[in-house]
Write a protein that holds these residues in place. Structure first.
Motif, PDB file in Angstrom:
ATOM      1  N   SER A 223      23.233  29.146  63.789  1.00 25.89           N
ATOM      2  CA  SER A 223      22.379  28.726  62.680  1.00 25.89           C
ATOM      3  C   SER A 223      23.042  27.610  61.883  1.00 25.89           C
ATOM      4  CB  SER A 223      22.080  29.921  61.765  1.00 25.89           C
ATOM      5  OG  SER A 223      21.302  29.528  60.658  1.00 25.89           O
ATOM      6  N   GLU A 224      24.343  27.723  61.677  1.00 29.60           N
ATOM      7  CA  GLU A 224      25.073  26.705  60.911  1.00 29.60           C
ATOM      8  C   GLU A 224      25.182  25.395  61.687  1.00 29.60           C
ATOM      9  OE1 GLU A 224      27.812  29.931  58.448  1.00 29.60           O
ATOM     10  OE2 GLU A 224      28.551  28.990  60.284  1.00 29.60           O
ATOM     11  N   ARG A 225      25.303  25.495  63.004  1.00 32.92           N
ATOM     12  CA  ARG A 225      25.324  24.269  63.818  1.00 32.92           C
ATOM     13  C   ARG A 225      23.978  23.560  63.744  1.00 32.92           C
ATOM     14  NH1 ARG A 225      28.570  27.324  67.390  1.00 32.92           N
ATOM     15  NH2 ARG A 225      26.775  27.883  68.676  1.00 32.92           N
ATOM     16  N   LYS A 226      22.924  24.327  63.640  1.00 33.98           N
ATOM     17  CA  LYS A 226      21.589  23.745  63.490  1.00 33.98           C
ATOM     18  C   LYS A 226      21.511  22.932  62.196  1.00 33.98           C
ATOM     19  CE  LYS A 226      16.707  25.158  63.607  1.00 33.98           C
ATOM     20  NZ  LYS A 226      15.788  26.330  63.654  1.00 33.98           N
ATOM     21  N   ILE A 227      22.097  23.470  61.125  1.00 34.90           N
ATOM     22  CA  ILE A 227      22.137  22.751  59.845  1.00 34.90           C
ATOM     23  C   ILE A 227      22.987  21.502  59.989  1.00 34.90           C
ATOM     24  CG2 ILE A 227      22.823  22.893  57.418  1.00 34.90           C
ATOM     25  CD1 ILE A 227      22.447  25.971  57.678  1.00 34.90           C
ATOM     26  N   ALA A 228      24.134  21.637  60.642  1.00 37.67           N
ATOM     27  CA  ALA A 228      25.041  20.500  60.831  1.00 37.67           C
ATOM     28  C   ALA A 228      24.348  19.369  61.576  1.00 37.67           C
ATOM     29  CB  ALA A 228      26.288  20.946  61.583  1.00 37.67           C
TER      30      ALA A 228
ATOM     31  N   PRO B 147      20.299  30.762  51.499  1.00 40.71           N
ATOM     32  CA  PRO B 147      21.669  31.293  51.587  1.00 40.71           C
ATOM     33  C   PRO B 147      22.443  30.780  52.800  1.00 40.71           C
ATOM     34  CG  PRO B 147      20.164  33.022  50.926  1.00 40.71           C
ATOM     35  CD  PRO B 147      19.312  31.848  51.315  1.00 40.71           C
ATOM     36  N   SER B 148      21.730  30.471  53.891  1.00 41.14           N
ATOM     37  CA  SER B 148      22.401  29.923  55.075  1.00 41.14           C
ATOM     38  C   SER B 148      22.997  28.551  54.767  1.00 41.14           C
ATOM     39  CB  SER B 148      21.418  29.804  56.244  1.00 41.14           C
ATOM     40  OG  SER B 148      20.988  31.073  56.675  1.00 41.14           O
ATOM     41  N   ILE B 149      22.273  27.758  53.970  1.00 37.76           N
ATOM     42  CA  ILE B 149      22.793  26.448  53.572  1.00 37.76           C
ATOM     43  C   ILE B 149      24.052  26.626  52.731  1.00 37.76           C
ATOM     44  CG2 ILE B 149      22.302  24.314  52.352  1.00 37.76           C
ATOM     45  CD1 ILE B 149      20.568  24.588  54.781  1.00 37.76           C
TER      46      ILE B 149
END
Length: 288
Positions: A17-22, A49-51
């Motif tokens: 999920s964090e790589r998707k944001i990146a 919250p994930s951001i």
């Protein structure tokens, strides 16, 4: 270190999920992350919250600090020689020797910021004679773009350097195809006309766009397929183009060697035409 560099350094530690944001942040860097946390979350398809967890994992105390760093990078991208003069760090000894040492350090830094894979991919694009290559730079950097275009013309056909007059651009833009390549040079104090050109050709003509810029990123980056971020700071009032010239010279060598027999034949013919121009007849039929 820029936010972009930090994200890339920490990618291996991120969750899916964090790589998707990146990826979303880097795809429209830095502008995409200057939205509200809710807007970024919706665009990425994740929760707010994930951001927050993402920015914390890459080393920021919170989303506001994350955005402040991005805004500071934008400011850095608009610094003039007068701004840089205020932080100049000149030694009192042998200036040329000191300047050379700085240049060597910057070239070493470039090898860390430009991967071999990225260099090879760009060289491959420029070597493909099925692609027409278009080039242009800014007020200062166009001299570097011209250095590349002049050498490419000797190496292979279908090389076009866009003219300085914007009114002459449409003719060449209309000839651009999806398989073609546009190489743009734009360093800090970025030129709005180049950004508008990149946006239009990306939307209307869809060629591959290669951007040569600095670590603060020309706005052209959001429309580019390949972005090369080069070191330009050397602690004087003037940014240096030494890495840009070195990168271009390396490309010239690589492209020329992609099909050396063809390159050799073209240069031989080129030199024959250049050194032995055709005889011009005068009005009475005699040689002029």
């Amino acid at each position: 270190m820029t936010v972009r560099e930090t994200i890339r350094r920490e990618t291996a530690k991120l969750t899916a999920s964090e790589r998707k944001i990146a990826h979303a942040v880097l795809a429209d860097y830095p502008f995409g992350a200057l939205q509200t946390i809710k807007e970024v979350a919706e665009r990425c398809g994740v929760s707010a919250p994930s951001i927050t967890r993402f920015v914390s994992k890459i080393g920021f105390a919170g989303y506001q600090e994350f955005q402040r760093q991005l805004i500071e990078e934008l400011r850095e991208g608009s610094r003039s020689p007068l701004d840089l003069k205020a932080t100049e760090k000149l030694g009192s000894g042998n200036f040329i020797a000191e300047y050379a040492r700085r240049a060597i350090a910057l070239l070493d830094e470039m090898t860390g910021s430009v991967s071999q894979a990225q260099f090879d991919e760009i060289a491959k694009l420029l070597s493909d004679t099925n692609r027409t290559i278009f080039l242009l730079g800014g007020r200062i950097s166009d001299s570097i773009a011209r250095l590349l275009s002049q050498h490419l013309r000797q190496i292979r056909p279908r090389i076009h350097h866009l003219p300085a007059i914007q009114e002459d651009w449409p003719d060449l833009v209309l000839s651009m195809r999806k398989q073609d390549v546009v190489v743009l040079f734009d360093f800090r104090r970025y030129q709005p006309d180049l950004a508008r050109l990149a946006e239009r050709i990306a939307l209307k003509r869809h060629p591959k766009i290669v951007l040569i810029t600095d670590k603060w990123m020309s706005p052209i980056a959001r429309h580019s397929d390949h972005v090369v971020a080069l070191p330009i700071e050397n602690d004087t009032a003037w940014d240096t183009a030494i890495c840009a010239v070195a990168f271009v010279e390396a490309l010239i060598v690589k492209v020329s060697e992609a099909d050396w027999p063809a390159t050799k034949g073209r240069i031989e013919t080129w030199d024959t035409l250049r050194l032995s121009p055709p005889t011009i007849k005068n009005g009475d039929g005699n040689d002029a």
